[in-house]
Write a protein that holds these residues in place. Structure first.
Motif, PDB file in Angstrom:
ATOM      1  N   SER A  77      23.190  66.815  23.010  1.00 16.63           N
ATOM      2  CA  SER A  77      22.489  66.705  21.996  1.00 16.63           C
ATOM      3  C   SER A  77      22.842  67.100  21.040  1.00 16.63           C
ATOM      4  N   GLU A  78      23.783  68.225  20.382  1.00 19.27           N
ATOM      5  CA  GLU A  78      24.475  68.347  19.107  1.00 19.27           C
ATOM      6  C   GLU A  78      25.933  67.943  19.049  1.00 19.27           C
ATOM      7  N   LYS A  80      27.653  63.263  16.315  1.00 20.83           N
ATOM      8  CA  LYS A  80      28.446  61.751  16.273  1.00 20.83           C
ATOM      9  C   LYS A  80      27.704  61.064  15.028  1.00 20.83           C
ATOM     10  N   GLU A  81      26.160  60.835  15.348  1.00 21.73           N
ATOM     11  CA  GLU A  81      25.472  60.099  14.445  1.00 21.73           C
ATOM     12  C   GLU A  81      25.570  60.668  13.142  1.00 21.73           C
ATOM     13  N   ARG A  95      25.166  55.685   8.243  1.00 22.50           N
ATOM     14  CA  ARG A  95      23.831  55.959   8.523  1.00 22.50           C
ATOM     15  C   ARG A  95      23.954  56.413   6.453  1.00 22.50           C
ATOM     16  N   CYS A  96      22.814  56.624   6.331  1.00 21.52           N
ATOM     17  CA  CYS A  96      22.218  56.484   5.197  1.00 21.52           C
ATOM     18  C   CYS A  96      21.220  57.107   5.145  1.00 21.52           C
ATOM     19  N   GLY A 125      39.653  64.006  -2.576  1.00 26.20           N
ATOM     20  CA  GLY A 125      40.229  63.968  -1.259  1.00 26.20           C
ATOM     21  C   GLY A 125      39.732  64.431  -0.196  1.00 26.20           C
ATOM     22  N   GLU A 126      37.911  64.884  -0.504  1.00 22.26           N
ATOM     23  CA  GLU A 126      37.261  65.491   0.474  1.00 22.26           C
ATOM     24  C   GLU A 126      36.456  64.490   1.784  1.00 22.26           C
ATOM     25  N   THR A 127      36.195  64.608   2.845  1.00 21.60           N
ATOM     26  CA  THR A 127      35.173  63.442   3.261  1.00 21.60           C
ATOM     27  C   THR A 127      34.156  64.179   3.808  1.00 21.60           C
ATOM     28  N   VAL A 128      33.622  63.656   3.336  1.00 26.32           N
ATOM     29  CA  VAL A 128      32.101  64.208   3.101  1.00 26.32           C
ATOM     30  C   VAL A 128      30.714  62.024   4.370  1.00 26.32           C
ATOM     31  N   TYR A 129      29.912  63.522   4.563  1.00 23.19           N
ATOM     32  CA  TYR A 129      29.306  62.268   5.051  1.00 23.19           C
ATOM     33  C   TYR A 129      28.006  62.807   4.950  1.00 23.19           C
TER      34      TYR A 129
END
Length: 252
Positions: A108-109, A114-115, A121-122, A203-207
């Motif tokens: 689940s985690e 992944k989601e 995803r927004c 340079g950092e990746t954010v989600y």
């Protein structure tokens, strides 16, 4: 036995003085024993038999007691073994359930992560807001028309990335105040302005949903708010509201 024989001898009237010789005396005793001691001999025999029977009963009782003790020990051992087996089975079942729960939780985690990291995803940039200025609006507060949408909220309210991307800059940008620029996978840039602080670095990746800063009043502003801009391919700004609705499925 000796007393019985002596009594028998006396009963028939023999004495040492009346016998002709010791041989005659012994013969008389033997005759007396045979003729007069049958009842006494029977009693002795009976007593011996009774002792043998008593010994046999005692022996049987000991054997029975030993057998019963052995049965009880065997029964107790069987019960103990059954309890140990049941406890072991319970432990194994508990371990299997714990393992299954852990695996389900991990799955689940992993799915949630992944989601969360999905490029499509927004998430809304801010909560607890109200819109105070729209795109293209004119007025004395801007040198030209308004290039974004203003989301007013208390100072310190978290500002989040609308979707996955890479931080292009996190710096003070004149009238924009503290500004974070993020480039998304389709080349679109989103700008977050007037912040009180930065939470990311270039340079950092954010989600989607990751905090990039907080609402402030830096730069050219009359109150705390997020000035949000959308710039396809880093070019001229477009109206953020239709973009949020069409691209992200959000309803500001």
């Amino acid at each position: 036995m000796t007393a019985a024989l002596a009594a028998a001898a006396g009963a028939v009237g023999f004495s040492h003085s009346s016998l002709a010789s010791p041989t005659q005396a012994n013969s008389a005793v033997n005759v007396a024993a045979l003729t007069m001691g049958n009842s006494q001999l029977s009693e002795v025999t009976t007593a011996r038999i009774e002792r043998r029977q008593l010994a046999t009963r005692d022996s049987s009782r000991v054997e029975l007691s030993t057998t019963e003790a052995s049965k009880k020990q065997a029964s107790a051992a069987a019960i103990s073994k059954a309890r140990a087996a049941k406890l072991d089975a319970t432990k194994k079942l508990t371990a299997q359930r714990a393992s299954a729960l852990a695996a389900a939780k991990a799955a689940s985690e992993a799915a949630a992560e992944k989601e969360r990291k999905s490029s499509t995803r927004c998430e809304m940039m801010i909560s607890g807001y109200h819109i105070t200025a729209g795109f293209g609006q004119g007025g004395s507060r801007w040198a030209s028309v308004h290039t974004g949408t203003d989301f007013a909220a208390p100072i310190g309210t978290p500002i989040r990335s609308v979707m996955k991307g890479v931080v292009l800059s996190a710096e003070f940008a004149g009238p924009y105040g503290r500004q974070v620029r993020i480039k998304h996978e389709d080349g679109t840039e989103t700008w977050y302005n007037h912040m009180s602080k930065f939470s990311v670095s270039p340079g950092e990746t954010v989600y989607a949903g990751d905090q990039v800063g907080a609402v402030g009043v830096t730069g050219n502003t009359t109150g705390p708010h997020l000035h949000f801009e959308v710039r396809p391919d880093g070019g001229e700004p477009i109206n953020p509201i239709p973009w949020l609705e069409d691209t992200c499925g959000l309803n500001p």
